[in-house]
Write an enzyme that holds these catalytic residues in place. Structure first.
Site, PDB file in Angstrom:
ATOM      1  N   LYS A  67      34.998 -42.213 -35.251  1.00 34.75           N
ATOM      2  CA  LYS A  67      36.010 -41.667 -34.231  1.00 34.75           C
ATOM      3  C   LYS A  67      36.170 -40.277 -34.551  1.00 34.75           C
ATOM      4  O   LYS A  67      36.322 -39.366 -33.526  1.00 34.75           O
ATOM      5  CB  LYS A  67      37.589 -42.443 -34.796  1.00 34.75           C
ATOM      6  CG  LYS A  67      37.378 -43.901 -34.310  1.00 34.75           C
ATOM      7  CD  LYS A  67      38.741 -44.640 -34.564  1.00 34.75           C
ATOM      8  CE  LYS A  67      38.825 -46.052 -34.366  1.00 34.75           C
ATOM      9  NZ  LYS A  67      40.150 -46.635 -34.537  1.00 34.75           N
ATOM     10  N   ASP A 103      44.626 -45.311 -30.020  1.00 38.28           N
ATOM     11  CA  ASP A 103      45.216 -46.217 -30.909  1.00 38.28           C
ATOM     12  C   ASP A 103      46.630 -45.677 -31.261  1.00 38.28           C
ATOM     13  O   ASP A 103      47.639 -46.425 -31.776  1.00 38.28           O
ATOM     14  CB  ASP A 103      44.659 -45.722 -32.363  1.00 38.28           C
ATOM     15  CG  ASP A 103      43.286 -46.165 -32.647  1.00 38.28           C
ATOM     16  OD1 ASP A 103      43.070 -47.453 -31.765  1.00 38.28           O
ATOM     17  OD2 ASP A 103      42.447 -45.691 -33.448  1.00 38.28           O
TER      18      ASP A 103
END
Ligand code: NDP
Length: 266
Positions: A67, A103
């Site tokens: 990420k 997220d």
């Protein structure tokens, strides 16, 4: 609607991921002629893979351990991805990649979906890695304080400094948990171990919602044991499905069929 050339999940490892099951259910329900594929990409192959995916006009998700590296490789970012410093969702914009971080919204939706409102008191946050940063970004929008407790003091301090308006480091469980409205496990403890607990459940505050970002079939030990002593607890599955639903909206501009997504993982 602009349909991407390809839809992928980039991670290492990715075989265990539930994302293909619920994303493919959402694609089928929307009648979109794409298959969401999991690509196992080693760190040293990430740059070349993302370059190839850009040429293929791909879109997709990024998971552990890529990420932060994906953030660096995207030419543009949404403000929330900038805030977290990590990308879990990308798409092709012209001849370059753009990145978002769903997220944060996924965590917010999971919590608000359970409580019916944002938390009204401090968050005890265990862990100081990538998902902890997403929790801090969520808490900033809620205007609640975050107490960061991590085994590495330097990671905890670095995270608290990035989110200095709301976050501070604590060094004991008591200091983290006193009066907390939300207790979040953002460590991998419990992921591979049926009995692994990130903290003793006897210490959990009576009124707090316990959120374990980890998920396992049959729920994690933390969730099972917290419920057994009368606490309200959810695992990471709702956050996972919600971040995926927000990614789907980002790629296609329409909301996915959440019932189909939940049926695929239920
Ligand atoms: P990171 O590796 O970025 O961070 C993990 C954090 O946990 C670090 O602070 C690390 O400390 C700490 N940690 C690792 N092992 C232990 C241990 N045995 N005891 C105490 N602390 C430990 O991981 P992520 O933040 O990306 O992910 C954390 C968990 O959250 C994973 O299980 C992941 O699957 C889950 N997750 C779930 C999501 C969802 O949608 N439900 C989304 C993202 C993550 P140190 O720096 O010292 O190693």
């Amino acid at each position: 609607m602009i349909v991407p050339g390809r839809l992928v999940l980039v991670g290492h490892p990715v075989a265990h991921s539930l994302s293909p099951a619920f994303q493919n259910a959402a694609l089928r329900s929307a009648g979109i002629p794409l298959v969401y594929e999991a690509l196992d990409v080693r760190p040293d192959a990430l740059r070349a893979t993302l370059e190839r995916l850009t040429r293929e006009r791909a879109a997709g998700n990024v998971t552990i351990p890529h990420k932060r590296a994906a953030f660096e490789l995207c030419a543009s970012h949404t403000p929330v991805a900038e805030r977290v410093g990590a990308v879990n969702t990308f798409w092709t914009d012209g001849d370059a990649l753009a990145g978002d971080n769903t997220d944060v919204g996924g965590f917010q939706r999971a919590v608000v979906g359970e409580l019916g409102h944002p938390p009204r008191g401090p968050i005890a946050l265990l862990g100081a890695g990538g998902s902890a940063a997403a929790v801090c970004a969520a808490a900033e929008e809620w205007d609640v304080d975050i107490r960061v407790l991590a085994r590495s003091q330097s990671s905890a301090s670095a995270l608290a400094m990035r989110f200095a308006k709301r976050a501070s480091v604590v060094s004991t469980l008591d200091a983290a948990l006193a009066g907390a409205a939300l207790v979040v496990n953002a460590t991998p403890v419990g992921m591979h171990d049926d009995d692994g607990l990130p903290l003793p459940v006897a210490l959990l505050p009576d009124d707090a919602l316990i959120v374990d970002l980890v998920y396992r079939p049959g729920a994690t030990a933390l969730v099972r044991q917290a419920r057994a002593v009368g606490r309200r607890a959810i695992d990471g599955l709702s956050m996972l499905v919600e971040q995926g639903a927000l990614s789907f909206e980002r790629w296609f501009g329409v909301e996915p069929d959440r019932h189909a997504m939940w049926r695929a993982v239920g």
